[in-house]
Structures are given as C-alpha cells and as structure tokens.
Design a protein around this motif. Structure first.
Motif, short mmCIF file in Angstrom:
data_model
loop_
_atom_site.label_atom_id
_atom_site.label_comp_id
_atom_site.label_asym_id
_atom_site.label_seq_id
_atom_site.Cartn_x
_atom_site.Cartn_y
_atom_site.Cartn_z
N SER A 26 0.85 -1.21 0.00
CA SER A 26 0.00 0.00 0.00
C SER A 26 0.88 1.25 0.00
O SER A 26 0.50 2.28 -0.57
CB SER A 26 -0.95 -0.01 1.19
OG SER A 26 -0.30 0.43 2.35
N GLN A 27 2.06 1.16 0.62
CA GLN A 27 3.00 2.29 0.58
C GLN A 27 3.45 2.54 -0.85
O GLN A 27 3.56 3.69 -1.28
CB GLN A 27 4.22 2.00 1.44
CG GLN A 27 3.93 2.03 2.93
CD GLN A 27 5.14 1.62 3.74
OE1 GLN A 27 6.21 1.35 3.21
NE2 GLN A 27 4.97 1.56 5.04
N ILE A 29 1.76 1.90 -3.58
CA ILE A 29 0.66 2.50 -4.34
C ILE A 29 0.49 3.96 -3.93
O ILE A 29 0.26 4.83 -4.76
CB ILE A 29 -0.63 1.69 -4.15
CG1 ILE A 29 -0.45 0.28 -4.73
CG2 ILE A 29 -1.81 2.39 -4.82
CD1 ILE A 29 -1.60 -0.66 -4.47
N ALA A 30 0.64 4.23 -2.63
CA ALA A 30 0.48 5.60 -2.15
C ALA A 30 1.54 6.52 -2.74
O ALA A 30 1.29 7.69 -3.00
CB ALA A 30 0.55 5.63 -0.63
N ASN A 31 2.73 5.97 -2.97
CA ASN A 31 3.83 6.79 -3.46
C ASN A 31 4.06 6.64 -4.96
O ASN A 31 5.17 6.86 -5.45
CB ASN A 31 5.11 6.45 -2.70
CG ASN A 31 5.11 7.04 -1.31
OD1 ASN A 31 5.19 8.24 -1.15
ND2 ASN A 31 4.97 6.19 -0.31
N ASP A 33 3.28 8.48 -7.29
CA ASP A 33 3.62 9.73 -7.97
C ASP A 33 4.72 10.50 -7.25
O ASP A 33 4.93 11.67 -7.54
CB ASP A 33 2.38 10.62 -8.07
CG ASP A 33 1.32 10.00 -8.95
OD1 ASP A 33 1.71 9.41 -9.96
OD2 ASP A 33 0.13 10.10 -8.62
N THR A 34 5.38 9.88 -6.28
CA THR A 34 6.41 10.58 -5.52
C THR A 34 7.76 10.47 -6.24
O THR A 34 8.22 9.36 -6.47
CB THR A 34 6.54 9.98 -4.12
OG1 THR A 34 5.25 9.93 -3.53
CG2 THR A 34 7.46 10.80 -3.25
N PRO A 35 8.37 11.60 -6.58
CA PRO A 35 9.66 11.54 -7.28
C PRO A 35 10.72 10.82 -6.45
O PRO A 35 10.83 11.06 -5.25
CB PRO A 35 10.04 13.00 -7.47
CG PRO A 35 8.80 13.78 -7.24
CD PRO A 35 7.94 12.98 -6.34
N PHE A 37 10.93 7.82 -5.42
CA PHE A 37 10.53 6.72 -4.52
C PHE A 37 10.87 5.38 -5.17
O PHE A 37 10.62 5.17 -6.35
CB PHE A 37 9.03 6.80 -4.24
CG PHE A 37 8.55 5.74 -3.28
CD1 PHE A 37 8.67 5.93 -1.92
CD2 PHE A 37 7.99 4.56 -3.75
CE1 PHE A 37 8.25 4.96 -1.04
CE2 PHE A 37 7.57 3.58 -2.87
CZ PHE A 37 7.68 3.79 -1.51
N ILE A 93 2.53 0.88 -11.26
CA ILE A 93 1.26 0.87 -10.56
C ILE A 93 0.43 -0.38 -10.86
O ILE A 93 -0.19 -0.95 -9.95
CB ILE A 93 0.45 2.17 -10.83
CG1 ILE A 93 -0.74 2.28 -9.89
CG2 ILE A 93 0.03 2.31 -12.25
CD1 ILE A 93 -0.35 2.45 -8.44
N HIS A 97 -0.67 -3.09 -8.10
CA HIS A 97 -2.08 -3.39 -7.89
C HIS A 97 -2.32 -4.90 -7.91
O HIS A 97 -3.05 -5.45 -7.08
CB HIS A 97 -2.92 -2.72 -8.98
CG HIS A 97 -3.89 -1.76 -8.42
ND1 HIS A 97 -4.79 -2.11 -7.44
CD2 HIS A 97 -4.11 -0.46 -8.67
CE1 HIS A 97 -5.51 -1.04 -7.14
NE2 HIS A 97 -5.12 -0.03 -7.84
#
Lengths: 128, 141
Positions: A26-27, A29-31, A33-35, A37, A93, A97
């Motif tokens: 889940s981390q 998926i949450a990230n 869009d985080t550059p 990561f 992603i 998923h």
C-alpha cells in the motif's frame, strides 16, 4: 494452556507477516507519484523462515550463526522495476495493484486456515 | 497493526492527490488571466510529493511511515507569453500584457492522473477494510 499456544501454528505468524506485506504494497501504491521513490516488497518465504526460528538452531557453543540469518531485519527489499520514470520513481502501478490483490487473497487464505483451526479447537472442547 | 496502518497510508496519498487536483483546478481557473509584468502574471502551481520513510519524520507530524507528504508548491518554469493588448487596463506603458503560463492540455493530463491515483488508493482502502472485517469475523468460525 499449551493447546492454545500452538493451536494456530504457523498461520498466526503468517497472518502478521501477510498484513505487513500488504502495508508495504500500500505504501508503494500511495507513493506512485512521488519523485525518487523506490518500490519495495517483502520476501515472504525468507522472512517467515526467520520468524519461525528456522530449522537451523545453535545447539552447541561452537555453532556459528550466519550474520544475515539472525532476525534478518524486516526483510524489506527493493523491487526490480520494469521501467524507471524520469523522476526516479520505480513504482509500476499495475504491477503493484496486481500484487496487492494477490496479497489480499493470500491473507484471506491464511484467515481460512486459522478459522479451520478455531473450528477444530471448538469441536474438541465441545467433545460431541 | 499493519492493516490499520494501510488506512493512514492511503489517506495521506488521497490527501496529496486532492491537493494536486486542487492546484490543477486553480491553474485552469487562472489560465486566462493576464498581468502587467512577467512576475505579476499567474504561474502554474504544482505540488511536490515526498515519501515519509525516515523515522525522524514521525516527530514532524507524520503518524506512520510510508505515506506521502506535500513539502511545497513550485511554479511552472515555462515563461509567460507577452501579448500586445493596449486596450487592457493592466497593460504596461508599451501596451503589452503577460498571460499566465498555464497549459490547459498539461493541466487536463495532471487532473486525470490525480483522479486515477486517488481511485487506486480508494481501492486499497476498500480491500483493507474488507480484510479487516473478515478478520473480525474470525470469532464466528
């Protein structure tokens, strides 16, 4: 009561570990869009072996413990990405998923096993 | 409690995506605005995401590791276009105005991206909730 300590066997630890793995996914998926990561995952088999205490035990003073085997940390590993984004993000992603869905199914499978164990203990207690 | 951490992690991501969507809305709304100088003209805003992975971040307001945090907003570096429009009240002495540097196509793509990422996290929450309920039901076995 010894019966309750061992009633769930391995599944109790496995359930914990499966929940931990779902958290890691889940981390990811949450990230998504985080550059920068980097996607991570847990090597389930390895970590479970370690949690279990493994079949290798130091029963003699001369036995040497392998540096990596003792506890072996959280077992978090970086996944090998299919492709890396320009911003350094390695979360795929769709892959994450799919992994998350599978992990959820595995969690339920472990739950089923525990339910089976509970049913077994109940039956024994009832003594019908 | 790993399963309950998932809710917080997904919530932080949903929050971040919401801010992203809000900034897109703001950019779209200001796409047609003009200013009398390049500095005054509107510049497209974008949030900067950061992963909360280090333990020390727990002291800085993060409740769990692994979520997303917005560390700031940056202006789009695209230069503002200069247009000749002497009739405009904000035009400079040469009759020029500076339009915003918002690119509508980019903003639409950003919005769709934010919406998809938001949905992904909603899905994560749903699955985690189902599993939590099933775990509670274990007593009925």
């Amino acid at each position: 009561m010894k019966i309750f300590d061992t009633a769930f066997g391995l599944h109790e630890k496995a359930l914990n570990l499966r929940a931990q793995r779902m958290e890691v996914l889940s981390q990811n998926i949450a990230n998504a869009d985080t550059p920068g990561f980097k996607a991570r995952d847990i090597d389930f088999k390895n970590v479970l072996n370690n949690v279990q205490g493994s079949s290798m035990r130091a029963t003699h003073a001369g036995h040497v413990r392998h540096a990596g085997s003792a506890g072996a940390g959280s077992g978090l590993l970086y996944t090998v990405p299919f492709s890396t984004a320009v911003d350094g993000n390695t979360v795929d992603i769709s892959v994450e998923h799919a992994k998350y869905g599978k992990a959820a199914a595995e969690y339920q499978a472990t739950l089923r096993f525990i339910e089976g164990n509970i049913a077994g203990v109940r039956k024994a207690l009832r003594g019908e | 409690m790993s399963i309950s951490n998932i809710f917080g992690i997904a919530a932080s991501a949903m929050n971040a995506q919401m801010v992203r969507m809000n900034s897109t809305a703001s950019n779209m709304a200001n796409a047609g605005t003009v200013g009398s100088s390049a500095e005054e003209a509107y510049k497209a805003k974008r949030p900067v995401f950061q992963a909360l992975l280090q333990e020390h971040q727990l002291d800085q307001g993060a409740q769990f590791l692994g979520g997303v945090k917005i560390i700031g907003m940056v202006d789009d570096a695209e230069p503002n276009k200069r247009m000749h429009d002497p009739g405009n009240p904000v035009a400079d002495k040469d009759g020029f105005v500076f339009s915003s540097n918002v690119n509508e196509v980019t903003e639409m793509v950003e919005m769709m991206g934010a919406a998809r990422s938001y949905q992904n996290n909603v899905e994560v929450v749903n699955t985690a909730r189902e599993l939590m309920m099933r775990t509670l039901d274990i007593t009925k076995a």
